[in-house]
Every structure is written in structure tokens, then in C-alpha cells.
Scaffold this motif. Structure first.
Motif: not given
Length: 500
Positions: A60-61, A98-104, A135-140, A495-500
Motif C-alpha cells: 500500500p501507498r 516501502d520500508t515503513l510498510v514492511r516495518a508495520a 497484509l490484507p487487513s493492513f491494506a484495508d 531489515a524489516p521484511a515479510m520473509a524475504d
């Protein structure tokens, strides 16, 4: 005992530079499910599953205002939910969308289902969190401009967790203010004692108990009452005498209490979002067993749980049957270490028979009054070979320290529990149970409805009035878990990331 209502929290706002939105939207590529989110086997520890294939999802932006709000949520939440010990370490360093979103997303997973990764779990920590994709609930929430509401819905929906969260805030404040001085060793303090050690005791108790008068160097009746209150909060014998155990509990530092609360909050995050309303809960550290029906406690009893070195594991499973007049098939290690060395005379006198020969020989203790399992054994599937059972050794139930088993849970009232679990069975009426016990014959009674059982390790919890209670950490799991939380938080912050 636990409410499914969330406690509303006003998240603090902070000044932060506007985050630039220069980079194009990125996507989260298909990855393996984060190991810490692996779906649990209900019978104990499990390995990391193979992840399903998923389509790439765009991140999300955030608007500038949402970015500022999200930074505030994460920084406050890392402290409020015990993901970092020190406030300085909770700062968000992200400088792009993007880094902030991954941290969230990382923060959301940690608060919802735990900070640890699969590699961080000990073998005995068989209770594992379920997989959850943030991710789904955050994007919503971003689309609907509802980040605050999204953040409030993340923590475990239990009043027990809320109580620890409040306790964490209070003990952080105590730690920041300097904690409390360590009490000097010496003779037991009793009513009538005088001197500087009594004065120091008053000042120490007053940090956690507002009823204590700080001034004075005499151990009077009011101070004895304060000591008894502290002993109850520590799960000690409330005799009102300050001896070795009480002194040790009072000398646990405020920083260590903060870490202890952090560890217990993490364990709450491993528990399913909904507990079965009909269940049996064992607090391993306190050696207490509580039976719930319709989400209300209807029976409580003392237990005897695993001694250090023979830990009772944390797990979730389901009791499917009760063995009446159970024999004891002695684990090989126990037989070799503790029983065979006592000789053939001891074995015969206590109802043991040797099965097999040579290195493969084993012991079985026949059913009866001498059996270490007593008259009742409650079976549930798990990889640790533990269960709940009766015992002929009743003296330990009178002790405040009841960690003495090889890992199984001994029950103070096994007959009452058997009648309750077999209630509704056409075959196993109370009279039929009594007759079978009296016969001495071994049989397995199937439960009409399986009963969920949770073996949990609670060493910190809040009472109804918000007072924090602490228990000893017999397995030294609290400090180890708190350290793992801190280390994993450091790794993810770098290095906040989803799992990559």
C-alpha cells in the motif's frame, strides 16, 4: 477469567519528518510462510510447513499523515506490547514508504502472533502460534484511513494480556525511577525485629504496595500484613516471616520483572484467538489446574508439575479417554537412573515386573494402590509422552513448591475430574466408575466429548484489581524468552521484511 473485549488505547502522536513517496510501488513476492507463523499441530511441537504459492501483492501507498501516524503506532506499540525493553530501541528508522510498510507488517505479526521465529523456539515450547498474514487487513486499513482501529485489533483479545500490558507500563516506570534497593541477607525478620534491615524492608515493600508506611525500623503487625500480601503475590507461604524465599523474591530487580512480564505477554500471543469454552488449563509454573465450562471456571485443584530438568512442556491437545486402574510403563531413562539401581527386592515390593532381557529390558508397575499413576490416567496425544494422572503420593499437595514430577501433571482431585469428563456417558456413570476402580482391572473409558487441555507457563499475571502477581521461573524460561524477543526485534528492525 478472560474477556474477549479489547481495551481501547489512545496511541501517542509524535513529530516526524514527512516520508518521501519517490519510489514506485513495490510488491511482496511469493515466499515461504514466515517460520514463526507456522500453523500449529495441536499435539505439540511442529516443523515449518511448506508455504502455499501466492500471487505477488503490491504494498500500500501511505499518505504523509498516515506515515506519521504509523510511526507513532509502531514506536509506542513496541514498548506497550513488550517487543523492546528500552524505549530508545523502539524508534522507527524507515525513510521511505516501502520500508515503513514492511516495518508495520512485521510489527503487526509480532503483536498478533508473537515475536519469535521458528528457530527461536525450544523443544518444550510446543505451543506455537497460527499463521496469520497481516497484509490484507493492513491494506484495508490504509484504504479506509483506519490505522488506529487496525492497531487496536492486533493484540490477543484476553483480559489476561491487557492486565500484563498495564503491569508492564507500571514496572517500566518503577525501573525508570531507579527500581528498588537490594535487601541484605541476615537472620529471618519477624514481628519485633528492629534496625536498618527492617527500615529497608519497609522501603522495598512500599514500591509495590501503597499501604506500607515507609518510615520506621520496627517490624510490627502492619508490616507483617504487608509481608503476607507480598508473599501471596509471589505464590509463597504467607507466614509473614521474611526468610530465604521471600528475600529472594523481593530481590528480583525491577528490570527482571519487566523482562518477566514481556515473556508472559509473548506466550499469550502464541495462544489461539479463541480458547475452547470447555477446557482444562494447567499453569505449569504455579502447579495449578483449572477446569472451564462455558468459559467459566467450575473446578480448581492443585497439581504437581515437572521439576527443573524434567520440564512439563507447553502444549495444546485434547483428552480423549481416562484409563482406570492404569499400569505404569516406566520410561527407559527413569528405570535405568532411579529404579533398577534399587535392586530386585525393591522392585518386587513395589509391584514392578521386568519385561524382556538384556539392554532392551523395561519395567512395568502393575495397577493398584502402589502404582505411580494412581487410579486414573487422562490421555491426550502429544510428542512428549506426558499426561495428567492420579498419584498415591499425596503429601506434595500440601506444599507451596509442587514441581516434583518427571514431566507429567499429578492431580489433587483426579476422581472428581474423571466424573466430570465422563458426565453424559451412558456406560460410565459414577457408580460404574467406582465399581471399575474397586475391581482393580484396567480399562479405558472413552470420553463422550473430548476435552481440550492447555499446558501453559504463567509466571506473571494481574489480579482483578490490577495488582501484579509473580511466580518463580523454575525452568529459567523467562529470561531466555525475553532475550530472544529482544534479539529477534533487533534483527527485524535492521531489515524489516515479510520473509524475504
Amino acid at each position: 477469567m478472560r474477556s474477549l473485549l479489547f481495551r481501547s488505547t489512545l496511541l501517542a502522536t509524535i513529530a516526524s519528518p514527512v516520508l518521501a513517496q519517490q519510489a514506485p510501488p513495490t510488491t511482496i513476492q511469493p515466499t515461504q510462510i514466515p517460520p514463526s507463523q507456522a500453523a500449529p499441530a495441536t499435539t505439540g511441537a511442529q516443523s515449518t510447513p511448506v508455504a502455499p504459492v501466492a500471487a505477488a501483492v503490491p504494498l500500500p501507498r501511505l499518505t504523509d499523515e498516515q506515515a506519521r501516524q504509523l510511526v507513532a503506532i509502531i514506536e509506542a506499540g513496541r514498548i506497550e506490547h513488550g517487543l523492546r525493553h528500552d524505549a530508545a530501541a523502539a524508534k522507527v528508522t524507515a525513510t521511505d514508504n516501502d520500508t515503513l510498510v514492511r516495518a508495520a507488517l512485521d510489527y503487526a505479526r509480532a503483536v498478533r502472533t508473537g515475536r519469535l521465529a521458528e528457530a527461536d523456539f525450544k523443544e518444550d515450547w510446543g505451543l506455537r502460534p497460527q499463521y496469520w498474514d497481516p497484509l490484507p487487513s493492513f491494506a484495508d486499513a490504509v484504504a479506509k484511513n483506519g490505522l488506529a482501529r487496525w492497531a487496536r485489533a492486533l493484540p490477543p483479545p484476553y483480559s489476561g494480556y491487557d492486565g500484563l500490558k498495564d503491569g508492564l507500563k507500571a514496572y517500566r516506570a518503577i525501573e525508570t525511577a531507579g527500581g528498588w534497593p537490594r535487601l541484605a541477607a541476615g537472620p529471618d525478620l519477624v514481628v519485633g525485629a528492629k534496625g536498618p534491615r527492617v527500615r529497608a524492608l519497609r522501603q522495598r515493600l512500599a514500591v509495590e504496595d501503597s499501604q506500607v508506611e515507609r518510615m520506621g525500623d520496627t517490624f510490627d503487625g502492619e508490616l507483617k500484613a504487608a509481608v503476607q500480601r507480598a508473599q501471596r503475590r509471589f505464590g509463597l507461604n504467607p507466614a509473614g516471616t521474611v526468610s530465604t524465599q521471600t528475600l529472594a523474591a523481593l530481590n528480583v530487580s525491577a528490570a527482571d520483572r519487566v523482562a518477566q512480564i514481556m515473556a508472559n505477554m509473548e506466550r499469550w500471543r502464541w495462544i489461539p484467538r479463541e480458547l475452547d469454552k470447555n477446557r482444562i488449563q494447567v499453569n505449569i509454573a504455579a502447579a495449578l489446574v483449572t477446569v472451564f465450562e462455558g468459559d467459566q471456571p467450575i473446578m480448581s485443584m492443585k497439581g504437581v508439575t515437572g521439576r527443573p530438568g524434567d520440564q512439563t512442556p507447553m502444549l495444546q491437545s485434547s483428552i480423549h479417554s481416562v484409563v482406570l486402574n492404569p499400569p505404569w510403563n516406566v520410561p527407559t531413562g527413569i528405570a535405568a537412573r532411579e529404579l533398577f539401581p534399587k535392586g530386585a527386592g525393591y522392585l518386587k515390593a513395589n509391584g514392578f515386573r521386568v519385561i524382556g532381557e538384556g539392554p532392551n529390558k523395561r519395567l512395568q508397575q502393575q495397577a493398584g494402590p502402589l502404582s505411580a499413576l494412581g487410579r486414573y490416567k487422562f490421555d491426550f496425544d502429544n510428542p512428549y509422552a506426558v499426561y495428567l494422572h492420579d498419584t498415591p503420593a499425596q503429601a506434595k499437595f500440601a506444599s507451596f513448591d509442587r514441581l516434583a514430577s518427571h514431566g507429567c501433571v499429578r492431580l489433587e482431585k483426579p476422581a472428581d475430574l474423571a466424573r466430570l469428563l465422563l458426565r453424559g456417558s451412558a456406560q460410565w456413570t459414577p457408580e460404574a466408575i467406582d465399581a471399575q476402580i474397586a475391581s482393580g482391572k484396567t480399562t479405558r473409558a472413552q470420553l463422550p466429548t473430548p476435552a481440550t487441555v492447555y499446558l501453559l507457563y504463567w509466571t506473571a499475571f494481574a489480579s482483578a484489581n490490577g495488582t501484579m502477581n509473580f511466580r518463580a521461573d523454575p525452568y529459567s524460561w523467562d529470561g531466555e524468552l525475553a532475550a530472544k524477543i529482544e534479539k529477534r526485534s533487533q534483527i527485524q528492525a535492521a531489515a524489516p521484511a515479510m520473509a524475504d
